[in-house]
Scaffold this motif. Structure first.
Motif, short mmCIF file in Angstrom:
data_model
loop_
_atom_site.label_atom_id
_atom_site.label_comp_id
_atom_site.label_asym_id
_atom_site.label_seq_id
_atom_site.Cartn_x
_atom_site.Cartn_y
_atom_site.Cartn_z
N TYR B 70 -18.68 -107.79 74.31
CA TYR B 70 -17.36 -108.31 73.81
C TYR B 70 -16.83 -108.68 72.18
CZ TYR B 70 -19.28 -113.04 71.63
OH TYR B 70 -19.42 -114.43 70.73
N VAL B 71 -17.81 -108.14 71.28
CA VAL B 71 -16.99 -108.63 70.21
C VAL B 71 -16.95 -107.05 69.87
CG1 VAL B 71 -18.12 -108.07 67.93
CG2 VAL B 71 -18.89 -109.78 68.96
N THR B 72 -17.35 -105.71 70.08
CA THR B 72 -16.61 -104.62 69.94
C THR B 72 -15.12 -104.70 71.11
OG1 THR B 72 -18.89 -103.80 69.70
CG2 THR B 72 -16.96 -102.50 70.09
N SER B 73 -15.54 -104.43 71.92
CA SER B 73 -14.43 -104.50 73.04
C SER B 73 -13.19 -105.38 72.43
CB SER B 73 -14.14 -104.70 74.41
OG SER B 73 -14.98 -106.02 74.69
N SER B 74 -13.30 -106.69 72.28
CA SER B 74 -12.41 -107.48 71.61
C SER B 74 -11.92 -107.01 70.23
CB SER B 74 -13.14 -109.21 71.86
OG SER B 74 -13.87 -109.35 70.87
N ALA B 75 -12.85 -106.95 69.31
CA ALA B 75 -12.19 -106.32 68.17
C ALA B 75 -11.00 -105.05 67.89
CB ALA B 75 -13.59 -105.63 66.89
N CYS B 76 -11.76 -104.32 69.21
CA CYS B 76 -10.88 -102.99 69.64
C CYS B 76 -9.51 -103.69 70.37
CB CYS B 76 -11.73 -101.58 70.67
SG CYS B 76 -10.60 -100.29 70.39
N TYR B 77 -9.37 -104.21 71.19
CA TYR B 77 -8.89 -104.03 72.53
C TYR B 77 -7.85 -105.51 72.54
CZ TYR B 77 -10.78 -100.49 74.84
OH TYR B 77 -11.48 -99.08 75.29
N ILE B 78 -8.32 -106.50 71.83
CA ILE B 78 -7.57 -107.89 71.61
C ILE B 78 -6.87 -107.53 69.96
CG2 ILE B 78 -7.80 -110.07 71.43
CD1 ILE B 78 -9.56 -110.37 73.56
N PHE B 79 -7.81 -107.93 68.80
CA PHE B 79 -7.50 -107.60 67.56
C PHE B 79 -7.10 -106.48 66.90
CE2 PHE B 79 -10.87 -110.92 67.81
CZ PHE B 79 -9.96 -111.64 67.53
N GLY B 80 -6.67 -105.38 68.12
CA GLY B 80 -6.17 -104.00 67.77
C GLY B 80 -7.05 -103.49 66.59
N LEU B 81 -8.40 -103.22 66.66
CA LEU B 81 -8.48 -102.19 65.72
C LEU B 81 -9.20 -100.96 65.79
CD1 LEU B 81 -10.66 -105.59 63.82
CD2 LEU B 81 -8.40 -104.36 62.93
N LYS B 82 -8.37 -100.26 66.65
CA LYS B 82 -8.52 -99.20 66.93
C LYS B 82 -9.50 -98.26 66.28
CE LYS B 82 -5.37 -100.10 70.04
NZ LYS B 82 -5.91 -100.45 71.42
N LYS B 83 -9.66 -98.33 65.29
CA LYS B 83 -11.09 -97.36 63.74
C LYS B 83 -12.20 -96.97 65.53
CE LYS B 83 -11.37 -100.68 60.95
NZ LYS B 83 -11.37 -100.92 59.08
N PHE B 84 -11.84 -98.54 65.69
CA PHE B 84 -13.95 -99.23 66.52
C PHE B 84 -13.92 -98.39 67.74
CE2 PHE B 84 -13.26 -102.87 63.74
CZ PHE B 84 -14.80 -102.59 62.78
N HIS B 85 -12.20 -97.63 68.06
CA HIS B 85 -12.71 -96.66 69.33
C HIS B 85 -14.19 -96.51 69.75
CE1 HIS B 85 -12.00 -94.77 73.47
NE2 HIS B 85 -10.76 -95.71 73.17
N SER B 86 -14.34 -96.15 68.34
CA SER B 86 -15.63 -95.30 69.42
C SER B 86 -17.33 -95.92 70.12
CB SER B 86 -16.00 -93.58 68.23
OG SER B 86 -16.66 -94.61 67.50
N ALA B 87 -17.17 -97.06 68.91
CA ALA B 87 -18.47 -97.88 69.23
C ALA B 87 -18.37 -98.68 70.36
CB ALA B 87 -18.79 -98.67 68.22
#
Lengths: 55, 390
Positions: B70-87
């Motif tokens: 939930y931490v990684t997917s929310s960082a990427c998809y909710i907060f828009g931090l696409k640099k974490f997409h590969s994680a």
């Protein structure tokens, strides 16, 4: 009766003398607010420490 | 033909396969013992200690360390931090397997697997925290399964199904955050109903908050730790994008974990102050509490901070491993070590070697399944046919 009971428990367990629940709450909340104030000052400074070398 | 067979034999009898094979073989024997002779035959549990390491480690630590999903997917998809997409995909897979193994391990503790759906569908105890935990884990495991399916669909070539599931990404992420907020905190709240059993330094009216906050940095640390292991053992499965983004993931998560862990130290101090428990810190239990708080929260927080400031990924990777150990220590302290602290030592719970063996077996199953999936499906790399979709 309850206050007396609480007083005795607090006195016995903490090794500190509180005569009423109000005494206890005033003391513990006083310390808590001081810690909260310190956190409010510390956390922004720590954030600056973490981020000040970012591009 | 003979040469091919020799190569296949060599690939089958690798050190990893042999060791995991032995562990799984022993685990199967323990499983048979557990389900044929009862829980008493394999555990040291009793009426004073009905929950042992199967709950304390497999469930409590399993759920906390699976928070990376939930931490990684929310960082990427909710907060828009696409640099974490590969994680995201490795984190979702780890979380999915983590929760699946939590449910798997729960069978050993509660027995009668065919009755697992009862609390949800047959006799829901809606006033119980355990019901809420059970419902959330059931729903979140379903969410994680759906979030994981695009990798399987890409591997199998099911383009239409994949497209359907990809449309649900944001909804599933929001659903995952809501469910995780609920059950991560509820696992802490479970112990709030036993104030006389849990040592005052660990017991707090804020226990549910502690569990939720700590789950965030547990998840981040697990993503970094698992990424470190994947770099070492599955490096050949990673594509250029994954390799290029991995340092950013480590630095970003290291910084966030450091900040949250400092906050965690702060709220733990507030918890001590509210209950005026300072005098316990000078006792033996107090020293053990300080080992956990200073040694396994404050120290890795500082190490994370130094690492992210100096761009030193080695510091961050060490801090991640240290934090994972700290989370395990914290959950075991609350559920096993500092629980029933007042009992005489003869009545204290010490896990039997069969309980420990079961736990090692369950963790090994998780590692084997992760390796099986990560070496076949596009987890650590993008599927060539879908590169333009990301």
């Amino acid at each position: 009766m309850n206050i007396l009971l609480i007083k005795n428990i607090i006195k016995k367990e903490n090794g500190m003398e509180f005569f009423t629940l109000h005494d206890f709450m005033t003391y513990s909340k006083g310390i808590t607010y001081l810690i909260m104030g310190a956190i409010l000052v510390f956390m922004p400074i720590y954030w600056l420490y973490l981020t000040d070398r970012d591009d | 033909m003979t040469k091919d067979k020799t190569i296949a034999k060599k690939q089958l009898f690798t050190p990893f396969n042999v060791i995991t094979g032995i562990i799984i073989f022993i685990g199967v024997i323990i499983t048979i013992l557990r389900f044929t002779r009862g829980i008493g035959a394999v555990t040291n549990l009793d009426n004073n200690n009905p929950w042992g390491i199967w709950i304390g480690f497999d469930l409590m630590c399993g759920v906390a360390l699976a928070a990376g999903g939930y931490v990684t997917s929310s960082a990427c998809y909710i907060f828009g931090l696409k640099k974490f997409h590969s994680a995201v995909r490795p984190a979702i897979l780890t979380a999915f397997l983590g929760y699946a193994l939590v449910v798997f391990a729960l069978h050993y503790d509660v027995g009668r697997p065919w009755r697992l759906p009862y609390p949800i569908f047959y006799s829901p105890g809606t006033s119980s925290l355990l019901f809420e935990v059970g419902l959330c884990v059931f729903l979140y495991l379903t969410v994680l399964f759906i979030e994981w399916t695009p990798s399987a669909f890409e591997w199998l070539g099911f383009k239409t199904l994949r497209a359907w599931v990809m449309r649900l990404t944001l909804v599933l992420t929001i659903f995952g955050v809501v469910l995780s907020t609920l059950h991560q905190s509820s696992l802490g709240a479970l112990f709030q109903i036993a104030p006389s059993k849990l040592h005052p330094l660990w017991y707090s009216g804020y226990l549910h908050v502690y569990f939720f906050i700590s789950s965030m940095f547990a998840g981040m640390s697990m993503v970094i730790f698992e990424g470190t292991l994947a770099h070492k053992w599955l490096h050949d499965k990673m594509d250029e994008t994954h390799l290029a983004e991995s340092e950013g993931v480590v630095l970003g998560f290291g910084k966030a974990a450091s900040f949250i862990m400092m906050g965690d130290v702060g709220i733990k101090l507030i918890g001590i102050a509210v209950d005026n428990n300072w005098h316990y810190l000078t006792t033996g239990w107090g020293l053990w509490f300080l080992v956990e708080l200073v040694g396994f929260v404050l120290f890795p927080a500082i190490l994370y901070g130094m690492g992210s400031r100096e761009k030193n990924t080695t510091f961050i990777r060490i801090a991640a491993f240290w934090t994972v150990l700290g989370i395990i220590l914290n959950r075991l302290n609350i559920s096993v070590i500092a629980f029933n602290y007042h009992l005489p030592s003869a009545e204290r719970y010490v896990p039997s070697f069969l309980e420990v063996g079961t736990t090692i077996f369950i963790v090994t199953v998780g590692v084997v399944v992760y390796k099986f999936i990560a070496t076949r499906m596009p987890i650590l790399h993008e599927h060539p046919a879908y590169k333009e979709h990301h």
